[in-house]
Design an enzyme around this catalytic site. Structure first.
Site, mmCIF file in Angstrom:
data_model
loop_
_atom_site.group_PDB
_atom_site.id
_atom_site.type_symbol
_atom_site.label_atom_id
_atom_site.label_comp_id
_atom_site.label_asym_id
_atom_site.label_seq_id
_atom_site.Cartn_x
_atom_site.Cartn_y
_atom_site.Cartn_z
ATOM 1 N N ASN A 33 0.451 -1.289 0.114
ATOM 2 C CA ASN A 33 0.030 -0.133 -0.156
ATOM 3 C C ASN A 33 0.746 1.357 0.541
ATOM 4 O O ASN A 33 -0.218 1.883 -1.195
ATOM 5 C CB ASN A 33 -1.275 0.487 0.959
ATOM 6 C CG ASN A 33 -2.357 -1.654 0.789
ATOM 7 O OD1 ASN A 33 -3.425 -0.135 0.316
ATOM 8 N ND2 ASN A 33 -2.399 -1.361 1.272
ATOM 9 N N ARG A 65 3.551 -0.315 27.407
ATOM 10 C CA ARG A 65 3.356 -0.044 26.420
ATOM 11 C C ARG A 65 2.679 2.089 26.543
ATOM 12 O O ARG A 65 2.800 2.532 25.490
ATOM 13 C CB ARG A 65 1.180 -0.084 26.280
ATOM 14 C CG ARG A 65 0.043 -0.120 25.134
ATOM 15 C CD ARG A 65 1.192 0.025 23.543
ATOM 16 N NE ARG A 65 2.282 -1.579 23.373
ATOM 17 C CZ ARG A 65 1.213 -1.297 21.941
ATOM 18 N NH1 ARG A 65 0.943 -0.726 21.161
ATOM 19 N NH2 ARG A 65 1.174 -3.306 21.611
ATOM 20 N N HIS A 104 -8.432 -1.568 5.353
ATOM 21 C CA HIS A 104 -9.118 -2.051 6.653
ATOM 22 C C HIS A 104 -9.082 -3.345 5.106
ATOM 23 O O HIS A 104 -10.657 -2.642 3.988
ATOM 24 C CB HIS A 104 -9.697 -2.137 6.713
ATOM 25 C CG HIS A 104 -9.885 -3.553 7.687
ATOM 26 N ND1 HIS A 104 -9.709 -4.398 9.046
ATOM 27 C CD2 HIS A 104 -11.112 -4.343 7.787
ATOM 28 C CE1 HIS A 104 -10.162 -5.189 8.998
ATOM 29 N NE2 HIS A 104 -11.136 -5.423 8.584
HETATM 30 C C1 GAR Z 1 -3.575 -4.767 3.400
HETATM 31 O O1 GAR Z 1 -4.388 -5.564 3.172
HETATM 32 C C2 GAR Z 1 -3.895 -3.968 5.068
HETATM 33 O O2 GAR Z 1 -5.387 -3.617 4.623
HETATM 34 C C3 GAR Z 1 -3.687 -4.694 6.202
HETATM 35 O O3 GAR Z 1 -2.927 -5.309 6.174
HETATM 36 C C4 GAR Z 1 -2.253 -5.710 4.594
HETATM 37 C C5 GAR Z 1 -0.578 -4.630 4.819
HETATM 38 O O4 GAR Z 1 -0.107 -4.884 3.329
HETATM 39 N N1 GAR Z 1 -4.443 -4.485 6.910
HETATM 40 C C6 GAR Z 1 -5.054 -4.562 7.661
HETATM 41 O O5 GAR Z 1 -5.551 -5.325 8.494
HETATM 42 C C7 GAR Z 1 -5.182 -3.700 8.996
HETATM 43 N N2 GAR Z 1 -6.579 -3.803 10.063
HETATM 44 P P1 GAR Z 1 1.312 -4.181 3.065
HETATM 45 O O6 GAR Z 1 2.112 -3.949 3.589
HETATM 46 O O7 GAR Z 1 1.405 -4.842 1.690
HETATM 47 O O8 GAR Z 1 0.506 -2.809 2.412
#
Ligand code: GAR
Length: 207
Positions: A14, A66, A110
């Protein structure tokens, strides 16, 4: 010029989609001020380095608790002072003080159509495993503003993606990324950068 901070944890596809969209003019009026990652081994950091974008690693593992991490994280983010924080596959909970300080200025991608398959425990491949286990025929992705809940903030954009017979979680994840995530996340940033998004009464609107 909208200065964005992109937070990542893993592969960074992303992040790559955002960088490519800035290069190709799909996202206008925007620069990536910095990338923050919680995982020193993440390929996302390489992607930032290859592009000459300042990248910094900060992990809860390196703090006694945390609260100490949250404080250090907010301090680093305040140094960058971004206009918008983009959670692009960032798997660490955002400190409540950061949500308050950057109200309506944090967005998340998401990999499902919220409110399906979201909340605590729904991240990455798990989301697609659960969608396949439930037998849904359509899934997708959502860009939403981040509030103090888990995936509960105002929804800005969504895109549906078909589930195909025989899909594995990985195949479905790839299709959701290609057809939805890599499109709506850059589109949402461009809208915000050009003053076309308003949040009112807990709802996000494109104006
Ligand atoms: C993506 O599919 C994003 O939507 C998801 O993690 C992946 C990261 O991929 N995020 C979540 O699940 C947040 N709850 P990337 O590092 O290749 O962008």
């Amino acid at each position: 010029m909208l200065r964005i901070l992109v937070c990542v944890s893993g592969g960074g596809t992303n992040l790559q989609a955002i960088m490519d969209a800035i290069d190709s003019g799909v996202i206008t009026n925007t620069e990536i001020a910095a990338v923050v990652c919680n995982n020193a081994g993440a390929y996302a950091l390489e992607r930032a380095k290859n592009k000459g974008i300042p990248a910094l690693c900060i992990s809860p593992k390196n703090y006694p608790d945390r609260a100490a991490f949250n404080e250090a994280f907010l301090e680093e983010v305040n140094k960058i002072n971004p206009d918008l924080i983009v959670l692009a596959g960032f798997l660490v909970a955002i400190p409540p003080a950061m949500i308050d300080a950057y109200e309506n200025r944090v967005i998340n991608i998401h990999p499902s159509l919220i409110p399906s398959f979201c909340g605590v425990g729904f991240y990455g491949l798990r989301v697609h495993e659960q969608a396949l286990a439930r037998g849904v025929k359509v899934t997708g992705a959502t860009v939403h503003f981040v509030d103090n809940g888990m995936d509960t903030g105002p929804i800005l954009m969504q895109k549906a993606v078909n589930v195909e017979p025989g899909d594995t979680p990985k195949q479905l994840q790839q299709r959701v990324m290609e057809e939805a995530e890599w499109k709506i996340l850059p589109a949402a940033i461009d809208l915000i950068a050009n003053g076309r998004v308003k949040v009112e009464d807990g709802k996000a609107m494109i104006i």
